[in-house]
Motif scaffolding. Structure first.
Motif, mmCIF file in Angstrom:
data_model
loop_
_atom_site.group_PDB
_atom_site.id
_atom_site.type_symbol
_atom_site.label_atom_id
_atom_site.label_comp_id
_atom_site.label_asym_id
_atom_site.label_seq_id
_atom_site.Cartn_x
_atom_site.Cartn_y
_atom_site.Cartn_z
ATOM 1 N N LEU A 13 0.826 -1.206 0.000
ATOM 2 C CA LEU A 13 0.000 0.000 0.000
ATOM 3 C C LEU A 13 0.863 1.261 0.000
ATOM 4 O O LEU A 13 0.555 2.233 -0.687
ATOM 5 N N ARG A 14 1.949 1.254 0.762
ATOM 6 C CA ARG A 14 2.868 2.401 0.757
ATOM 7 C C ARG A 14 3.510 2.561 -0.623
ATOM 8 O O ARG A 14 3.677 3.675 -1.107
ATOM 9 N N TYR A 15 3.878 1.447 -1.233
ATOM 10 C CA TYR A 15 4.488 1.486 -2.561
ATOM 11 C C TYR A 15 3.518 2.098 -3.577
ATOM 12 O O TYR A 15 3.889 2.929 -4.394
ATOM 13 N N ARG A 16 2.262 1.724 -3.499
ATOM 14 C CA ARG A 16 1.249 2.234 -4.435
ATOM 15 C C ARG A 16 0.980 3.720 -4.213
ATOM 16 O O ARG A 16 0.648 4.437 -5.156
ATOM 17 N N TYR A 20 7.552 6.432 1.335
ATOM 18 C CA TYR A 20 8.820 5.801 1.700
ATOM 19 C C TYR A 20 8.556 4.526 2.488
ATOM 20 O O TYR A 20 7.710 4.495 3.383
ATOM 21 N N ILE A 21 9.290 3.468 2.158
ATOM 22 C CA ILE A 21 9.188 2.195 2.873
ATOM 23 C C ILE A 21 10.544 1.932 3.516
ATOM 24 O O ILE A 21 11.534 1.707 2.803
ATOM 25 N N PRO A 22 10.630 1.977 4.845
ATOM 26 C CA PRO A 22 11.935 1.732 5.489
ATOM 27 C C PRO A 22 12.366 0.269 5.308
ATOM 28 O O PRO A 22 11.552 -0.641 5.402
ATOM 29 N N ASP A 34 13.112 -4.832 -4.625
ATOM 30 C CA ASP A 34 12.677 -5.838 -5.600
ATOM 31 C C ASP A 34 11.598 -6.738 -5.013
ATOM 32 O O ASP A 34 10.646 -7.122 -5.700
ATOM 33 N N GLN A 35 11.742 -7.085 -3.736
ATOM 34 C CA GLN A 35 10.758 -7.937 -3.072
ATOM 35 C C GLN A 35 9.404 -7.232 -2.986
ATOM 36 O O GLN A 35 8.365 -7.839 -3.229
ATOM 37 N N VAL A 36 9.418 -5.940 -2.662
ATOM 38 C CA VAL A 36 8.169 -5.179 -2.566
ATOM 39 C C VAL A 36 7.487 -5.127 -3.930
ATOM 40 O O VAL A 36 6.257 -5.256 -4.032
ATOM 41 N N ILE A 37 8.257 -4.980 -4.999
ATOM 42 C CA ILE A 37 7.682 -4.961 -6.351
ATOM 43 C C ILE A 37 7.025 -6.307 -6.657
ATOM 44 O O ILE A 37 5.930 -6.369 -7.232
ATOM 45 N N LYS A 38 7.673 -7.413 -6.263
ATOM 46 C CA LYS A 38 7.071 -8.739 -6.476
ATOM 47 C C LYS A 38 5.777 -8.888 -5.679
ATOM 48 O O LYS A 38 4.786 -9.426 -6.175
ATOM 49 N N TRP A 39 5.784 -8.415 -4.426
ATOM 50 C CA TRP A 39 4.565 -8.474 -3.615
ATOM 51 C C TRP A 39 3.450 -7.672 -4.279
ATOM 52 O O TRP A 39 2.288 -8.080 -4.253
ATOM 53 N N ILE A 42 2.031 -9.733 -7.095
ATOM 54 C CA ILE A 42 1.216 -10.817 -6.541
ATOM 55 C C ILE A 42 -0.111 -10.266 -6.027
ATOM 56 O O ILE A 42 -1.175 -10.860 -6.227
ATOM 57 N N TYR A 43 -0.059 -9.101 -5.391
ATOM 58 C CA TYR A 43 -1.278 -8.471 -4.880
ATOM 59 C C TYR A 43 -2.213 -8.128 -6.028
ATOM 60 O O TYR A 43 -3.433 -8.281 -5.917
ATOM 61 N N ASP A 44 -1.659 -7.681 -7.154
ATOM 62 C CA ASP A 44 -2.482 -7.364 -8.317
ATOM 63 C C ASP A 44 -3.215 -8.598 -8.841
ATOM 64 O O ASP A 44 -4.376 -8.518 -9.232
ATOM 65 N N SER A 45 -2.530 -9.728 -8.865
ATOM 66 C CA SER A 45 -3.138 -10.917 -9.461
ATOM 67 C C SER A 45 -3.963 -11.748 -8.483
ATOM 68 O O SER A 45 -4.968 -12.338 -8.874
ATOM 69 N N LEU A 46 -3.569 -11.797 -7.213
ATOM 70 C CA LEU A 46 -4.257 -12.681 -6.263
ATOM 71 C C LEU A 46 -4.922 -11.953 -5.099
ATOM 72 O O LEU A 46 -5.589 -12.583 -4.291
ATOM 73 N N GLY A 47 -4.681 -10.665 -4.964
ATOM 74 C CA GLY A 47 -5.241 -9.920 -3.839
ATOM 75 C C GLY A 47 -4.483 -10.205 -2.550
ATOM 76 O O GLY A 47 -3.348 -10.687 -2.562
ATOM 77 N N GLU A 48 -5.139 -9.932 -1.424
ATOM 78 C CA GLU A 48 -4.496 -10.117 -0.118
ATOM 79 C C GLU A 48 -4.137 -11.574 0.137
ATOM 80 O O GLU A 48 -3.169 -11.869 0.819
ATOM 81 N N ALA A 49 -4.892 -12.491 -0.400
ATOM 82 C CA ALA A 49 -4.636 -13.920 -0.174
ATOM 83 C C ALA A 49 -3.272 -14.321 -0.717
ATOM 84 O O ALA A 49 -2.638 -15.248 -0.198
ATOM 85 N N GLY A 50 -2.804 -13.630 -1.743
ATOM 86 C CA GLY A 50 -1.500 -13.951 -2.314
ATOM 87 C C GLY A 50 -0.349 -13.603 -1.402
ATOM 88 O O GLY A 50 0.763 -14.106 -1.579
ATOM 89 N N LEU A 51 -0.581 -12.746 -0.425
ATOM 90 C CA LEU A 51 0.487 -12.329 0.496
ATOM 91 C C LEU A 51 0.578 -13.224 1.731
ATOM 92 O O LEU A 51 1.464 -13.049 2.549
#
Length: 170
Positions: A13-16, A20-22, A34-39, A42-51
């Motif tokens: 949500l901060r990324y969107r 700033y994400i510490p 890079d990990q936040v971008i992957k999350w 995943i959030y785009d395709s699967l929603g919260e369940a993907g996390l």
């Protein structure tokens, strides 16, 4: 490092929002970014369940479908993110599929391989039941002699090491 679903969701949500994400302690900024971008993908395709942790595993048909998508030109990252898995896992499945076909994917074992079993130890008491009292006493006497010998040998080795250190100091 494992992150909670809430932490991942907060980062997405901060990324969107462009905030700033510490970085967590002990993680390089580029790796975490890079990990936040992957999350986010995943959030785009699967929603919260993907996390969430412990998502259900993909069955054989779903794995083959992902491999077919890669074969049709889709990138490993895009196909893996849409299923909520790591791209290196999809690469591994693709390699197995190319080597062994669909049967190779069916026999995939999950988790860490089991540890080798310990050797069965011989029960000393049972082996000693066949011996007479005199034989046991003789064995004990020999064990004590051997123990004394090893103690004296160890003392001699330590004494020589101490003498060598004195020579080096002089």
């Amino acid at each position: 490092m494992k992150y909670t679903k809430e932490f991942k969701l907060e980062c997405v949500l901060r990324y969107r929002d462009g905030k700033y994400i510490p970085d967590p302690p002990g993680v390089r900024h580029a790796v975490f970014h890079d990990q936040v971008i992957k999350w986010n993908k995943i959030y785009d395709s699967l929603g919260e369940a993907g996390l969430e942790h412990g998502r259900p595993t993909l069955d054989i048909e779903q794995r083959v479908e992902l491999i077919r998508r890669v074969g049709n030109g889709e990138s490993y990252d895009a196909a893996a993110c849409s299923a909520g898995i790591r791209s290196d896992l999809l690469i591994k499945w693709h390699r197995i599929y190319l080597e062994n076909g669909i049967y190779g994917l069916q026999s995939l074992k999950r988790g860490r391989p089991s540890m080798p079993r310990k050797k069965v130890e011989i029960d000393i008491n049972k082996a000693d039941e066949d011996k007479t009292k005199e034989e046991l006493l003789e064995e004990l006497k020999l064990a004590r002699i051997e123990n004394e010998y090893l103690k004296k040998l160890s003392a001699l080795v330590q004494k020589r090491k101490a003498q060598e250190q004195k020579r080096k100091q002089l």
